[in-house]
Scaffold this motif. Structure first.
Motif, PDB file in Angstrom:
ATOM      1  N   UNK A  28       0.789  -1.128  -0.041  1.00  0.00           N
ATOM      2  CA  UNK A  28       0.002  -0.019  -0.059  1.00  0.00           C
ATOM      3  C   UNK A  28       0.712   1.150   0.095  1.00  0.00           C
ATOM      4  N   UNK A  29       1.878   1.374   0.782  1.00  0.00           N
ATOM      5  CA  UNK A  29       2.875   2.610   1.008  1.00  0.00           C
ATOM      6  C   UNK A  29       3.439   2.813  -0.582  1.00  0.00           C
ATOM      7  N   UNK A  30       3.946   1.817  -1.084  1.00  0.00           N
ATOM      8  CA  UNK A  30       4.481   1.732  -2.596  1.00  0.00           C
ATOM      9  C   UNK A  30       3.491   2.471  -3.526  1.00  0.00           C
ATOM     10  N   UNK A  31       2.427   1.984  -3.389  1.00  0.00           N
ATOM     11  CA  UNK A  31       1.086   2.220  -4.381  1.00  0.00           C
ATOM     12  C   UNK A  31       0.926   3.912  -4.324  1.00  0.00           C
ATOM     13  N   UNK A  32       0.757   4.285  -2.870  1.00  0.00           N
ATOM     14  CA  UNK A  32       0.593   5.609  -2.356  1.00  0.00           C
ATOM     15  C   UNK A  32       1.669   6.571  -2.988  1.00  0.00           C
ATOM     16  N   UNK A 216     -10.502  -7.123   1.623  1.00  0.00           N
ATOM     17  CA  UNK A 216     -10.321  -6.023   0.723  1.00  0.00           C
ATOM     18  C   UNK A 216      -9.614  -6.434  -0.299  1.00  0.00           C
ATOM     19  N   UNK A 217      -9.739  -6.086  -1.685  1.00  0.00           N
ATOM     20  CA  UNK A 217      -8.624  -6.304  -2.907  1.00  0.00           C
ATOM     21  C   UNK A 217      -7.690  -5.047  -2.295  1.00  0.00           C
ATOM     22  N   UNK A 218      -6.473  -5.192  -3.327  1.00  0.00           N
ATOM     23  CA  UNK A 218      -5.561  -4.272  -3.367  1.00  0.00           C
ATOM     24  C   UNK A 218      -6.117  -2.993  -3.692  1.00  0.00           C
ATOM     25  N   UNK A 219      -6.840  -3.384  -4.855  1.00  0.00           N
ATOM     26  CA  UNK A 219      -7.381  -1.962  -5.410  1.00  0.00           C
ATOM     27  C   UNK A 219      -8.292  -1.168  -4.667  1.00  0.00           C
ATOM     28  N   UNK A 220      -9.207  -1.785  -3.636  1.00  0.00           N
ATOM     29  CA  UNK A 220     -10.225  -1.371  -2.682  1.00  0.00           C
ATOM     30  C   UNK A 220      -9.302  -0.476  -1.624  1.00  0.00           C
ATOM     31  N   UNK A 221      -8.346  -1.181  -1.048  1.00  0.00           N
ATOM     32  CA  UNK A 221      -7.828  -0.626   0.198  1.00  0.00           C
ATOM     33  C   UNK A 221      -6.880   0.524  -0.539  1.00  0.00           C
ATOM     34  N   UNK A 226      -6.263   6.266  -0.627  1.00  0.00           N
ATOM     35  CA  UNK A 226      -5.891   7.605  -1.314  1.00  0.00           C
ATOM     36  C   UNK A 226      -6.809   8.720  -1.189  1.00  0.00           C
ATOM     37  N   UNK A 227      -7.872   8.264  -0.843  1.00  0.00           N
ATOM     38  CA  UNK A 227      -9.036   9.092  -0.577  1.00  0.00           C
ATOM     39  C   UNK A 227      -8.853   9.955   0.808  1.00  0.00           C
ATOM     40  N   UNK A 228      -8.002   8.877   1.888  1.00  0.00           N
ATOM     41  CA  UNK A 228      -7.896   9.795   3.069  1.00  0.00           C
ATOM     42  C   UNK A 228      -6.751  10.532   3.055  1.00  0.00           C
ATOM     43  N   UNK A 229      -5.654  10.299   2.080  1.00  0.00           N
ATOM     44  CA  UNK A 229      -4.503  11.333   1.892  1.00  0.00           C
ATOM     45  C   UNK A 229      -5.122  12.386   1.081  1.00  0.00           C
ATOM     46  N   UNK A 230      -5.957  12.223   0.130  1.00  0.00           N
ATOM     47  CA  UNK A 230      -6.499  13.542  -0.524  1.00  0.00           C
ATOM     48  C   UNK A 230      -7.074  14.514  -0.082  1.00  0.00           C
TER      49      UNK A 230
END
Ligand code: DC
Length: 236
Positions: A28-32, A216-221, A226-230
């Protein structure tokens, strides 16, 4: 300098991701980090690289003087590798990114990470890396100790069985001799030591958002995080 997006103020923030072993924190960290153009730092890699150094040099963890001297000879650095698209860790100039993923390291790393002097060294470097913000760091104490004022804190959990299967799959690809039992014992042991140590034990920061990704799928998490970050990046 202030940055604007669609007329709204955009600021660089710090995102921390803590949680139990093998919850998918680094994925998750890498994707973000990739999505936001931020730096990703795998704080666990630092503890793993220190463990590798101690093992290679037969450092006795009970001898604090020996430990302190050894720490003085350790230089850790993250270097971005465009081929793997990842920041890889170097121990005294040697790329040890892949060596430190071994089960031998996983079996010792929690004991090493429980040592006060080891944590002081790692935390000081981690805080230095976050000075300019625009960073996603994962670990165990990132939202509680390293960046207690981080704008977004995520605490990840998942059912034990799911975590064991995920880690087993990862290790099995490299070493088909590894067993599910070994992986399960290692995860349980690390979670116990990481959450019961005296210095900076693993715990959820009061202001962290809990993310249970069992179903949760990777995409869902990713979308949730991303929503929380934005929400925190774009203000005003
Ligand atoms: O995230 P990881 O599995 O690579 O971490 C390896 C070990 O390092 C983990 O068992 C506990 C320790 N660790 C820590 O104590 N504090 C951190 N911030 C990151 C990792």
């Amino acid at each position: 300098m202030k940055l604007y997006f669609c007329g709204r103020h955009v600021k660089k923030i710090i995102i921390t991701i803590d949680g139990w072993s093998s919850c998918g924190k680094s994925t998750l960290a890498k994707q973000l980090a990739k999505e936001l153009g931020y730096v990703y730092v795998d704080s666990g890699a630092m503890y793993r690289a220190i463990t590798l150094y101690f093992l290679r040099n037969n450092i006795d963890l009970a001898e604090r003087k020996e430990v302190k001297e050894a720490l003085g000879s350790i230089n850790l650095e993250f270097v971005f590798n465009p081929k793997s698209n990842n920041s890889e860790i170097y121990l005294n100039g040697e790329n040890v990114e892949y060596l430190i993923r071994d089960l031998i390291i996983a079996e010792r790393v929690s004991d090493v990470a429980a040592i006060k002097e080891v944590r002081e060294l790692a935390v000081a470097q981690q805080q230095q890396m976050g000075k300019k913000k625009g960073i996603v760091m994962d670990g165990r104490d990132i939202g509680t100790v390293v960046f207690p004022k981080a704008e977004v804190k995520i605490f990840m959990t998942a059912d034990n069985a799911v975590r064991v299967q995920r880690r087993f799959k990862e290790l099995y690809e490299k070493n088909p001799n590894v067993t599910v039992e070994e992986v399960m014992n290692n995860l349980e042991m690390r979670d116990y030591i990481d959450s019961h140590r005296e210095v900076s034990p693993l715990r959820k920061a009061k202001d962290a958002i809990e993310l249970d990704n069992t179903n949760l799928t990777e995409k869902e998490q990713f979308n949730k995080a991303l929503f929380w970050a934005k929400e925190r990046i774009v203000t005003g």
